[in-house]
Design a protein around this motif. Structure first.
Motif, mmCIF file in Angstrom:
data_model
loop_
_atom_site.group_PDB
_atom_site.id
_atom_site.type_symbol
_atom_site.label_atom_id
_atom_site.label_comp_id
_atom_site.label_asym_id
_atom_site.label_seq_id
_atom_site.Cartn_x
_atom_site.Cartn_y
_atom_site.Cartn_z
ATOM 1 N N MET A 1 0.834 -1.205 0.000
ATOM 2 C CA MET A 1 0.000 0.000 0.000
ATOM 3 C C MET A 1 0.869 1.256 0.000
ATOM 4 O O MET A 1 1.954 1.256 0.558
ATOM 5 C CB MET A 1 -0.908 -0.005 1.242
ATOM 6 N N LEU A 2 0.386 2.278 -0.630
ATOM 7 C CA LEU A 2 1.086 3.558 -0.682
ATOM 8 C C LEU A 2 0.497 4.448 0.409
ATOM 9 O O LEU A 2 -0.549 5.054 0.230
ATOM 10 C CB LEU A 2 0.862 4.174 -2.069
ATOM 11 N N GLN A 3 1.161 4.481 1.569
ATOM 12 C CA GLN A 3 0.616 5.233 2.706
ATOM 13 C C GLN A 3 0.792 6.737 2.534
ATOM 14 O O GLN A 3 -0.060 7.523 2.924
ATOM 15 C CB GLN A 3 1.319 4.789 4.010
ATOM 16 N N GLU A 4 1.933 7.117 1.941
ATOM 17 C CA GLU A 4 2.291 8.536 1.825
ATOM 18 C C GLU A 4 1.308 9.295 0.928
ATOM 19 O O GLU A 4 0.766 8.748 -0.035
ATOM 20 C CB GLU A 4 3.702 8.617 1.232
ATOM 21 N N ARG A 5 1.105 10.561 1.231
ATOM 22 C CA ARG A 5 0.242 11.420 0.421
ATOM 23 C C ARG A 5 0.993 11.833 -0.851
ATOM 24 O O ARG A 5 2.089 12.383 -0.780
ATOM 25 C CB ARG A 5 -0.132 12.645 1.264
ATOM 26 N N ILE A 6 0.388 11.564 -2.007
ATOM 27 C CA ILE A 6 0.997 11.897 -3.301
ATOM 28 C C ILE A 6 -0.066 12.548 -4.183
ATOM 29 O O ILE A 6 -1.217 12.114 -4.205
ATOM 30 C CB ILE A 6 1.570 10.639 -3.997
ATOM 31 N N ALA A 7 0.327 13.603 -4.899
ATOM 32 C CA ALA A 7 -0.583 14.285 -5.836
ATOM 33 C C ALA A 7 -0.300 13.777 -7.247
ATOM 34 O O ALA A 7 0.788 14.014 -7.787
ATOM 35 C CB ALA A 7 -0.389 15.789 -5.759
ATOM 36 N N ALA A 30 -5.528 13.887 -8.615
ATOM 37 C CA ALA A 30 -6.067 12.883 -7.691
ATOM 38 C C ALA A 30 -5.053 12.729 -6.561
ATOM 39 O O ALA A 30 -3.905 12.360 -6.812
ATOM 40 C CB ALA A 30 -6.284 11.557 -8.405
ATOM 41 N N ILE A 31 -5.474 13.050 -5.347
ATOM 42 C CA ILE A 31 -4.584 12.899 -4.185
ATOM 43 C C ILE A 31 -4.744 11.485 -3.640
ATOM 44 O O ILE A 31 -5.849 11.058 -3.297
ATOM 45 C CB ILE A 31 -4.907 13.923 -3.075
ATOM 46 N N VAL A 32 -3.616 10.774 -3.564
ATOM 47 C CA VAL A 32 -3.603 9.405 -3.045
ATOM 48 C C VAL A 32 -3.027 9.415 -1.637
ATOM 49 O O VAL A 32 -2.017 10.075 -1.377
ATOM 50 C CB VAL A 32 -2.725 8.503 -3.948
ATOM 51 N N GLU A 33 -3.675 8.696 -0.744
ATOM 52 C CA GLU A 33 -3.151 8.533 0.617
ATOM 53 C C GLU A 33 -3.712 7.232 1.180
ATOM 54 O O GLU A 33 -4.886 6.925 0.964
ATOM 55 C CB GLU A 33 -3.581 9.717 1.495
ATOM 56 N N GLY A 34 -2.870 6.476 1.852
ATOM 57 C CA GLY A 34 -3.333 5.213 2.418
ATOM 58 C C GLY A 34 -3.801 4.231 1.362
ATOM 59 O O GLY A 34 -4.691 3.414 1.608
ATOM 60 N N GLY A 35 -3.216 4.321 0.151
ATOM 61 C CA GLY A 35 -3.544 3.361 -0.900
ATOM 62 C C GLY A 35 -4.816 3.641 -1.657
ATOM 63 O O GLY A 35 -5.288 2.787 -2.417
ATOM 64 N N ARG A 36 -5.412 4.833 -1.488
ATOM 65 C CA ARG A 36 -6.635 5.137 -2.238
ATOM 66 C C ARG A 36 -6.713 6.630 -2.540
ATOM 67 O O ARG A 36 -6.003 7.443 -1.929
ATOM 68 C CB ARG A 36 -7.882 4.674 -1.485
ATOM 69 N N ILE A 37 -7.593 6.995 -3.458
ATOM 70 C CA ILE A 37 -7.803 8.405 -3.799
ATOM 71 C C ILE A 37 -8.671 9.040 -2.717
ATOM 72 O O ILE A 37 -9.766 8.552 -2.427
ATOM 73 C CB ILE A 37 -8.465 8.539 -5.186
ATOM 74 N N VAL A 38 -8.171 10.125 -2.112
ATOM 75 C CA VAL A 38 -8.910 10.767 -1.013
ATOM 76 C C VAL A 38 -9.430 12.159 -1.369
ATOM 77 O O VAL A 38 -10.369 12.657 -0.736
ATOM 78 C CB VAL A 38 -8.048 10.854 0.271
ATOM 79 N N GLU A 39 -8.826 12.817 -2.372
ATOM 80 C CA GLU A 39 -9.278 14.155 -2.789
ATOM 81 C C GLU A 39 -9.054 14.318 -4.284
ATOM 82 O O GLU A 39 -8.169 13.671 -4.862
ATOM 83 C CB GLU A 39 -8.501 15.260 -2.061
ATOM 84 N N CYS A 164 -1.030 2.824 -7.137
ATOM 85 C CA CYS A 164 -1.407 2.032 -5.948
ATOM 86 C C CYS A 164 -1.253 0.537 -6.232
ATOM 87 O O CYS A 164 -0.814 -0.224 -5.364
ATOM 88 C CB CYS A 164 -2.832 2.356 -5.524
ATOM 89 N N PHE A 165 -1.603 0.119 -7.449
ATOM 90 C CA PHE A 165 -1.452 -1.282 -7.869
ATOM 91 C C PHE A 165 0.029 -1.688 -7.832
ATOM 92 O O PHE A 165 0.384 -2.755 -7.314
ATOM 93 C CB PHE A 165 -2.025 -1.437 -9.284
ATOM 94 N N MET A 166 0.906 -0.830 -8.363
ATOM 95 C CA MET A 166 2.341 -1.154 -8.382
ATOM 96 C C MET A 166 2.932 -1.132 -6.973
ATOM 97 O O MET A 166 3.797 -1.947 -6.644
ATOM 98 C CB MET A 166 3.084 -0.187 -9.312
ATOM 99 N N ALA A 167 2.449 -0.233 -6.130
ATOM 100 C CA ALA A 167 2.930 -0.182 -4.735
ATOM 101 C C ALA A 167 2.544 -1.469 -4.001
ATOM 102 O O ALA A 167 3.350 -2.041 -3.260
ATOM 103 C CB ALA A 167 2.348 1.036 -4.027
ATOM 104 N N ALA A 168 1.314 -1.948 -4.226
ATOM 105 C CA ALA A 168 0.867 -3.206 -3.607
ATOM 106 C C ALA A 168 1.716 -4.375 -4.100
ATOM 107 O O ALA A 168 2.091 -5.269 -3.325
ATOM 108 C CB ALA A 168 -0.608 -3.443 -3.924
#
Length: 203
Positions: A1-7, A30-39, A164-168
């Protein structure tokens, strides 16, 4: 999982490069955090630039639509505030980075954070994929459809889901506890043939 916040960002534009007077017509984030899009952030942007017919056909963004859109300077100020100093990522980042930097320069602002590239990462981590184009990769990996291709937010969401798929994959296959933006930036510079060896050292 990609925990870090990434834009994860994507531009639609009037051409290939700001050096050839091309301008951005739309941006999606698309802001990704915790392995999913949050914003999310999306806007058309009117720079006064003309959209050639083949670009209009590709993106569906017309000159008439842009005449009604907010000024490019306003959109870039908004999106720069929205992203802040969050690390950046794009699919084929060399393209989007040029436009991000050029459009920021026009409003007297400057990028402070690095870009990671999901295209370079996919070439290294998914060499078996038949194509490394964004839409083809998402279909191959059976990731969710995000909307019309060649529209900024749909493409940003596709790149976010792919990352997120590649991080997993990195966590499952290589036992990495943490997949950070810094790690992605390092991996994209390693030749594909040496990736497995590099991941053993990182573990």
């Amino acid at each position: 999982m990609l925990q870090e916040r990434i834009a994860v960002i994507d531009f639609e534009t009037t051409g290939l490069s700001p050096a050839q007077q091309a301008r951005a017509t739309e941006i999606g984030v698309a802001i990704v955090e915790g392995g999913r899009i949050v914003e999310r952030y999306q806007s058309l942007m009117n720079s006064g630039a003309w959209v050639p017919p083949f670009i209009e056909q590709l993106t569906g963004i017309s000159n008439a639509m842009l005449r009604e859109a907010p000024p490019a300077a306003q959109v870039m100020a908004e999106v720069a505030d929205f992203v802040g100093d969050t690390p950046l990522l794009a699919h084929n980042a060399s393209f989007d980075q040029k436009f991000w930097d050029a459009e920021l320069t026009l409003i007297q602002r400057r990028r402070v954070q690095p870009f990671a590239c999901s295209l370079l990462l996919a070439r290294r981590l998914l060499p078996q994929a038949p194509s490394h184009k964004l839409g083809n990769l998402n279909a191959w990996a059976r990731l969710p459809a995000t909307g019309q291709a060649h529209r900024a937010l749909a493409d940003a969401e596709m790149a976010a889901n792919l990352t997120c798929f590649m991080a997993a994959l990195l966590r499952e296959r290589h036992g990495l506890r943490e997949v950070s933006h810094e790690l992605l930036c390092r991996l994209q510079k390693i030749p594909a043939a040496k990736i497995a060896q590099a991941l053993v050292r990182l573990n």
